[in-house]
Design an enzyme around this catalytic site. Structure first.
Site, PDB file in Angstrom:
ATOM      1  N   ASP A 151       0.763  -1.325   0.039  1.00  0.00           N
ATOM      2  CA  ASP A 151      -0.012   0.001  -0.071  1.00  0.00           C
ATOM      3  C   ASP A 151       0.885   1.077   0.011  1.00  0.00           C
ATOM      4  OD1 ASP A 151      -2.372   1.771   0.790  1.00  0.00           O
ATOM      5  OD2 ASP A 151      -3.139   0.006   1.135  1.00  0.00           O
ATOM      6  N   HIS A 219      -3.754   6.088   3.242  1.00  0.00           N
ATOM      7  CA  HIS A 219      -4.304   5.002   2.848  1.00  0.00           C
ATOM      8  C   HIS A 219      -3.738   3.589   3.408  1.00  0.00           C
ATOM      9  CE1 HIS A 219      -5.818   1.986  -0.205  1.00  0.00           C
ATOM     10  NE2 HIS A 219      -6.703   2.622  -0.543  1.00  0.00           N
ATOM     11  N   SER A 557     -11.243  -0.607  -1.139  1.00  0.00           N
ATOM     12  CA  SER A 557      -9.983  -0.696  -0.166  1.00  0.00           C
ATOM     13  C   SER A 557     -10.224  -0.749   1.175  1.00  0.00           C
ATOM     14  CB  SER A 557      -9.166   0.789  -0.687  1.00  0.00           C
ATOM     15  OG  SER A 557      -8.479   1.061  -1.662  1.00  0.00           O
TER      16      SER A 557
END
Ligand SMILES: *[C@@H]1O[C@H](CO)[C@@H](O)[C@H](O)[C@H]1NC(C)=O
Ligand SMILES: *[C@@H]1O[C@H](CO)[C@@H](O)[C@H](O)[C@H]1NC(C)=O
Ligand SMILES: *[C@@H]1O[C@H](CO)[C@@H](O)[C@H](O)[C@H]1NC(C)=O
Ligand SMILES: *[C@@H]1O[C@H](CO)[C@@H](O)[C@H](O)[C@H]1NC(C)=O
Ligand SMILES: *[C@@H]1O[C@H](CO)[C@@H](O)[C@H](O)[C@H]1NC(C)=O
Ligand SMILES: *[C@@H]1O[C@H](CO)[C@@H](O)[C@H](O)[C@H]1NC(C)=O
Length: 769
Positions: A151, A219, A557
């Site tokens: 990620d 994220h 996600s």
């Protein structure tokens, strides 16, 4: 690759197309696949050196010098995937592709990036306590399972990764902390690495700020803390969603592999870095890999995530991927290889509401997580953005509240109504606030309907649906002095119905292999609160100077790491279960009803189906005790690829065993998958095979079928008697259309093996040809 939290997917081009159209000799970065290594799972240092030397020799033989080859190669994949990434002339790439040892050559393409209350919604906790059947109890919160993610990196100082109370790092962990300077791991965050060479090959030389696994976008911190974050009390964003944050496996150990960088116009996560991340994670010894990124669906031999994850699965690592955010159009689901767990996104029973009162006393429910409230608790003048427009901009620019479109003289001190779309909603809020507005109402166009996004707006904001937006515009039309009031944001729990499928969640059918249903499962992915980076603002905009330790994000996600966390628990409980068994238990115990016991809905309020949620909504406590499982071996997957027509060269990407002989009898539809899909049923009788393994006590199971409309289904035998744990039994499902029916389209049904205690459910999907 793309992080699946909502930015649009990008078009991707294949080298194939490029070779045909491009004649200019420019240097680009490429991935050269040679297949799989002949060394075993635990190569020695000498094996690794030899493999890399082979890469230098191969490229050297094409460009005439090993020195130049060493210069050009920036990754040598010498452990699991056999290949290398290099910067090459187009002509050289073409020559390399012709080399007899080379399986394929691909351009190094970019992909994009695709809490608290969700665990209570999933039933593993209950008002902060544990229900008696909680999987958290059984699995001791996922203790000592190792979860990795590929990620944007991690914010190591986040309280979610605090190691208080953790014991020594397990000896089996072979990874290390190479997160760059000022980056410390601990006994919770046990590994960190970053891979930026593929990114550099696209954007040019990188300065020192790229030599880190630190998360600059938030994220990766969000996804990894959702999978394995420790308990953090009083977590919230601006007071919203206040409670104890935790991941699915709160006591798991975590490792971050940073492969995503600031987005350039072709994505932010490049294939060559993703492959390097996989290579490291497999060797380091993670148990679960969580991958919240992707591109458009690709044939498995062209798909780096499919290739690399095959090697992970072969090593017993369960790989969980997001389905993508390209819904609700059909055929959009990505990450569709059968060895992956592919996760769609749905809501939980929580809303962040802000109510709107209009001057005519009407009340409208909107959503937001803005931390701002109106300066005074009173009604303010209301104005449409169109009526507040600067003379130098078009109507549509004003209606959308684009930069420089609003006249401060007209907006000052008012609540302005903007249409969502074209630019980020928070940016519209910035434009409105700059022009002096005290608040903003965000309306949807007809197409966006009731899709609401809660965002950390810079001014009091209420996002309302299309129908309510029309009401607001009518109200403004109906009076000379339109006024409105907005309440501060409140966290509402117990919202029904839930779950509802998220509109953005990518849908089946699986356009690569229609006889494998994808997504496999749905999990919470809307308005998820989890840890965040403090390197950027909650909105990601540079004008926003706020920093928050927790943030709310939506996307597949976010749903993907929910499943990764649950797999983490199952791994603690059943260390020997294969990735296929993990998937089977998650799918066959899933729910297909919402909390009000009606069918799970799509955002449009119609009934959702398996193209949206696969087997259904994850039900973690039940997953601990599935009764029967559908297992699969590496050989099954290889036979599946053979049956799809892969030739010897293409098979080399997945297997080092050149002597592997494809089973001639194997049919794609017979892959022992926990769902059943018949892609194109005409008038013939179709028989498909499955086998189930008993993981419970001795028991007799009976098949219960809910046949899809217009199809008759029988199961032979329809009783399976297991006398011991571990016993496997086969059965055949016979499907046939009702006579004289020429209807086309998809129909859905279900097979459940039941012993009175366990109901081992598989969706049946038939596409009527
Ligand atoms: C392929 O790899 C496996 C381990 O993954 C190893 O046991 C086997 O010997 C290898 N096969 C060949 C033909 O090299
Ligand atoms: C590194 O480069 C980025 C842009 O590429 C820039 O924003 C940043 O300030 C630079 N940092 C350092 C430490 O030079
Ligand atoms: C969050 O909840 C805790 C305990 O329930 C409380 O002490 C705290 O003040 C709350 N924080 C916010 C910002 O609402
Ligand atoms: C239009 O004019 C205003 C003021 O004259 C200016 O601030 C704004 O930036 C202009 N808008 C655009 C889109 O050029
Ligand atoms: C508002 O009034 C204008 C002109 O009177 C009209 O064109 C428009 O359609 C009306 N809008 C709504 C939402 O009623
Ligand atoms: C395998 O298929 C690919 C793609 O169609 C082709 O380029 C290649 O030559 C084939 N290899 C063999 C050994 O048939």
């Amino acid at each position: 690759m793309e992080a699946f939290n909502l930015p649009p997917l990008l078009l991707s081009f294949f080298l194939f197309a490029l070779l045909q159209t491009s004649t200019i000799a420019v240097k680009k970065s490429y991935i050269v696949y040679l297949g799989s290594h002949s060394h075993g799972l635990n190569p020695s240092a000498v094996d690794l050196q030899l493999a890399t030397q082979t890469h230098y020799n191969l490229l050297g033989s094409v460009i005439g010098s090993n020195e130049a080859a060493k210069e050009a190669i920036f990754y040598s994949y010498n452990r699991h995937i056999n290949g290398f990434a290099a910067v090459l002339d187009y002509k050289v790439a073409e020559d390399v592709a012709k080399h007899p040892s080379v399986v394929s050559v691909h351009e190094n393409k970019g992909r994009e990036l695709h809490t608290t209350n969700s665990w209570s919604f999933l039933g593993v906790e209950n008002n902060g306590g544990l229900p008696p059947n909680s999987l958290w109890n059984l699995a001791n919160f996922g203790e000592s399972t190792i979860i990795g993610n590929l990620d944007t990196g991690i914010w190591p100082e986040s309280k979610s990764f605090n190691d208080e109370g953790y014991g020594p790092i397990p000896k089996r962990w072979k990874g290390s902390c190479e997160g760059g300077s000022n980056f410390n791991c601990n006994r919770k965050l046990i590994g960190a690495r970053y891979f930026n060479k593929g990114y550099a090959s696209i954007v040019g030389p990188l300065n020192s700020s790229y030599l880190t696994a630190r998360d600059d976008q938030g994220h990766g911190t969000h996804t990894l803390s959702t999978a394995g974050g420790h308990f953090v009390s009083r977590a919230n964003i601006f007071g919203n969603g206040n409670g104890t944050a935790k991941g699915g496996s709160p006591k798991a150990l975590v490792a971050a592999y940073k492969v995503c960088w600031p987005r350039v116009n072709i994505g932010g996560c490049f294939d060559s870095d993703i492959l390097a991340g996989f290579e490291a994670a497999i060797s380091d010894g993670v148990d679960v890999l969580s991958i919240s990124l992707g591109g458009s669906p690709l044939e498995f031999h062209d798909d780096p995530i499919a290739i690399a994850s095959f090697h992970a699965v072969k090593n017993g690592i369960t790989v969980v991927c997001s389905a993508g955010n390209s819904g609700p159009s059909p055929g959009t689901v990505a990450n569709v290889a059968p060895w992956l767990i592919t996760v769609g996104a749905s809501t939980i029973d929580r809303l962040f509401t802000t109510y709107l009162a209009l001057g005519d006393k009407r009340h409208i429910k909107g959503e937001s997580i803005s931390n701002k409230i109106l300066p005074v608790q009173k009604f303010y003048p209301l104005i449409r953005a169109l009526d507040a427009k600067n003379n130098n901009v078009s109507n549509i620019e004003a209606i959308l509240c684009l930069e420089g479109s609003l006249d401060p003289k007209k907006v000052e001190g008012k609540i302005v109504v903007c249409l969502s779309g074209d630019i980020a909603n928070v940016d519209k809020g910035y434009v409105a606030a700059q022009a002096g507005a005290v608040g903003m109402i965000l309306t949807n166009d007809k197409e966006d309907g009731d899709r609401l996004e809660v965002e950390a707006h810079l001014l009091p904001t209420s996002h309302i649906n299309y129908i309510d937006g029309e009401l607001v515009y009518q109200f403004i039309n109906s009076t000379k002095t339109p006024i409105a009031y907005m309440t501060h944001v409140r966290t509402e729990l117990g919202v029904k119905p839930a779950p509802i499928m998220a509109r953005f969640s990518s849908r089946g059918p699986n356009i690569i292999e229609p006889s494998i249903l994808k997504p496999d499962i749905t999990a919470p992915g809307v308005n998820i609160l989890a840890a965040f980076t403090e390197e950027t603002s909650p909105t990601g905009s540079s004008f926003d100077k706020r920093r928050v330790p927790f943030n709310i994000l939506s996307g597949t996600s976010m749903s993907c790491p929910h499943i990764s966390g649950i797999v983490g628990l199952l791994k603690t409980l059943y260390p020997k279960w294969s990735p296929a068994v993990m998937k089977s238990t998650i799918m066959t115990t899933a729910r297909i009803k919402a909390n009000d016991l009606n069918s799970i809905l799509s955002s449009g309020k119609e009934k959702a189906n398996s193209f949206a949620y696969g087997a259904g909504h994850v039900n973690p406590n039940k997953a601990a005790n599935p009764g029967l499982v559908y297992d699969l071996s590496t050989e099954d997957y290889l036979n599946f690829l053979c049956a799809r027509g892969y030739n010897k060269t293409q098979m080399k990407l997945f297997s080092n065993d050149t002597s592997f002989v494809c089973s001639k009898k194997f049919k794609v539809a017979d892959l022992n998958y926990p769902s059943i899909t018949i892609d194109n049923l005409a008038s013939e009788v179709v028989k498909i095979k499955r086998r189930v393994k008993n993981v419970g006590s001795p028991a007799t199971y009976v098949a219960n079928v809910k046949a899809p409309p217009r199809v008759s289904v029988s199961v032979e035998p329809n009783t399976l008697k297991f006398t011991r744990t571990g016993e496997e039994k086969s059965f055949t499902v016979v499907l046939k259309r009702v006579p004289n029916d020429y209807h086309r389209g998809s129909v859905f049904g279900r097979l459940a093996w039941s012993n009175g205690k366990h109901h081992v459910r598989s969706p049946i999907l038939v596409v009527l040809g």
